[in-house]
Write an enzyme that holds these catalytic residues in place. Structure first.
Site, PDB file in Angstrom:
ATOM      1  N   LYS A  11       1.635  48.439  51.317  1.00  0.00           N
ATOM      2  CA  LYS A  11       1.505  48.376  49.861  1.00  0.00           C
ATOM      3  C   LYS A  11       2.253  47.147  49.295  1.00  0.00           C
ATOM      4  O   LYS A  11       3.017  46.488  50.019  1.00  0.00           O
ATOM      5  CB  LYS A  11       2.038  49.684  49.259  1.00  0.00           C
ATOM      6  N   TYR A  51      -8.169  55.822  45.053  1.00  0.00           N
ATOM      7  CA  TYR A  51      -7.306  56.978  44.752  1.00  0.00           C
ATOM      8  C   TYR A  51      -7.986  57.979  43.818  1.00  0.00           C
ATOM      9  O   TYR A  51      -7.295  58.756  43.137  1.00  0.00           O
ATOM     10  CB  TYR A  51      -5.994  56.500  44.144  1.00  0.00           C
ATOM     11  N   ASN A 114       6.119  53.259  47.902  1.00  0.00           N
ATOM     12  CA  ASN A 114       6.542  53.809  49.198  1.00  0.00           C
ATOM     13  C   ASN A 114       5.950  53.080  50.409  1.00  0.00           C
ATOM     14  O   ASN A 114       5.762  53.669  51.470  1.00  0.00           O
ATOM     15  CB  ASN A 114       6.285  55.314  49.246  1.00  0.00           C
ATOM     16  N   HIS A 117       0.461  53.302  53.221  1.00  0.00           N
ATOM     17  CA  HIS A 117      -0.551  54.364  53.087  1.00  0.00           C
ATOM     18  C   HIS A 117      -1.144  54.629  54.456  1.00  0.00           C
ATOM     19  O   HIS A 117      -1.358  53.708  55.239  1.00  0.00           O
ATOM     20  CB  HIS A 117      -1.684  53.929  52.144  1.00  0.00           C
ATOM     21  N   GLU A 128     -12.147  56.053  53.969  1.00  0.00           N
ATOM     22  CA  GLU A 128     -11.279  54.933  53.612  1.00  0.00           C
ATOM     23  C   GLU A 128     -11.600  53.680  54.437  1.00  0.00           C
ATOM     24  O   GLU A 128     -11.549  52.562  53.927  1.00  0.00           O
ATOM     25  CB  GLU A 128      -9.817  55.339  53.791  1.00  0.00           C
TER      26      GLU A 128
HETATM   27  P1  GDP Z   1       0.690  60.236  50.744  1.00  0.00           P
HETATM   28  O1  GDP Z   1      -0.508  60.825  51.454  1.00  0.00           O
HETATM   29  O2  GDP Z   1       1.985  60.504  51.471  1.00  0.00           O
HETATM   30  O3  GDP Z   1       0.520  58.776  50.414  1.00  0.00           O
HETATM   31  O4  GDP Z   1       0.862  61.020  49.354  1.00  0.00           O
HETATM   32  P2  GDP Z   1      -0.170  61.547  48.248  1.00  0.00           P
HETATM   33  O5  GDP Z   1      -1.577  61.550  48.773  1.00  0.00           O
HETATM   34  O6  GDP Z   1       0.390  62.841  47.736  1.00  0.00           O
HETATM   35  O7  GDP Z   1      -0.033  60.494  47.061  1.00  0.00           O
HETATM   36  C1  GDP Z   1      -0.676  59.235  47.150  1.00  0.00           C
HETATM   37  C2  GDP Z   1       0.257  58.178  46.616  1.00  0.00           C
HETATM   38  O8  GDP Z   1       0.470  58.416  45.227  1.00  0.00           O
HETATM   39  C3  GDP Z   1       1.661  58.179  47.222  1.00  0.00           C
HETATM   40  O9  GDP Z   1       1.736  57.523  48.448  1.00  0.00           O
HETATM   41  C4  GDP Z   1       2.458  57.473  46.137  1.00  0.00           C
HETATM   42  O10 GDP Z   1       2.306  56.052  46.207  1.00  0.00           O
HETATM   43  C5  GDP Z   1       1.775  57.975  44.876  1.00  0.00           C
HETATM   44  N1  GDP Z   1       2.524  59.101  44.306  1.00  0.00           N
HETATM   45  C6  GDP Z   1       2.596  60.378  44.750  1.00  0.00           C
HETATM   46  N2  GDP Z   1       3.411  61.124  43.974  1.00  0.00           N
HETATM   47  C7  GDP Z   1       3.861  60.283  42.996  1.00  0.00           C
HETATM   48  C8  GDP Z   1       4.729  60.444  41.882  1.00  0.00           C
HETATM   49  O11 GDP Z   1       5.261  61.521  41.618  1.00  0.00           O
HETATM   50  N3  GDP Z   1       4.930  59.323  41.111  1.00  0.00           N
HETATM   51  C9  GDP Z   1       4.341  58.118  41.363  1.00  0.00           C
HETATM   52  N4  GDP Z   1       4.588  57.063  40.568  1.00  0.00           N
HETATM   53  N5  GDP Z   1       3.514  57.929  42.411  1.00  0.00           N
HETATM   54  C10 GDP Z   1       3.286  58.998  43.220  1.00  0.00           C
END
Ligand code: GDP
Length: 140
Positions: A11, A51, A114, A117, A128
């Site tokens: 990212k 997303y 973070n 991905h 994807e």
């Molecule tokens: P992943 O599969 O571990 O990437 O997590 P998710 O599918 O739950 O979320 C996708 C992405 O959305 C995450 O990797 C973060 O970059 C973002 N994200 C998830 N939760 C939050 C949050 O509470 N705040 C913000 N700003 N971004 C979030």
């Protein structure tokens, strides 16, 4: 165990902070092959489409702002059990919860920014990979 392909994204924070090489080394040291790679700046439309499953979440706008804020590195990772192994190497979504030695623990600043991905299951990997690399990588 089947050979799989999965999508990895370094990212914008990972690129900006100079961690491309570190992240690639973590994958290669774990025996995952980089089958394809490209650096791009995502358009808003690409980020929103990628997303889409999160479009109703409160952080969706912030997530798309972040993902379009600078270059990302898109990679096709290939290897046995690649989908789960990539997720294990990345660590928990929230770096504060991520295990030591994982990409997010090592490099990420927050749950939003973070660093990495990874596709979460075979259906996601197929979608994807097709989204960013086309039909050649649909089957995993
Ligand atoms: P992943 O599969 O571990 O990437 O997590 P998710 O599918 O739950 O979320 C996708 C992405 O959305 C995450 O990797 C973060 O970059 C973002 N994200 C998830 N939760 C939050 C949050 O509470 N705040 C913000 N700003 N971004 C979030």
């Amino acid at each position: 165990m089947a050979t799989e392909r999965t999508l990895s994204i370094i990212k914008p924070d990972g690129v900006k902070n100079g961690h491309i090489g570190h992240v690639v080394s973590i994958f290669e040291d774990a025996g995952l092959k980089i089958a394809a790679m490209k650096m791009v700046v995502l358009t808003r439309k690409q980020a929103e489409g990628f997303y889409a499953e999160h479009s109703e979440r409160g952080f969706f706008g912030e997530l798309c702002d972040f993902m379009t804020s600078g270059p990302v590195v898109l990679m096709v990772l290939e290897g046995e059990d690649a989908i789960k192994r990539n997720r294990d190497l990345m660590g928990d979504t929230d770096p504060a919860e991520a295990a030591s030695g994982t990409i997010r623990k090592l490099f990420a600043a927050s749950k939003g920014e973070n660093t990495a991905h990874g596709s979460d299951k075979p259906e996601s990997a197929a979608r994807e990979l097709a989204y960013f690399f086309g039909a050649a990588f649909e089957i995993c």
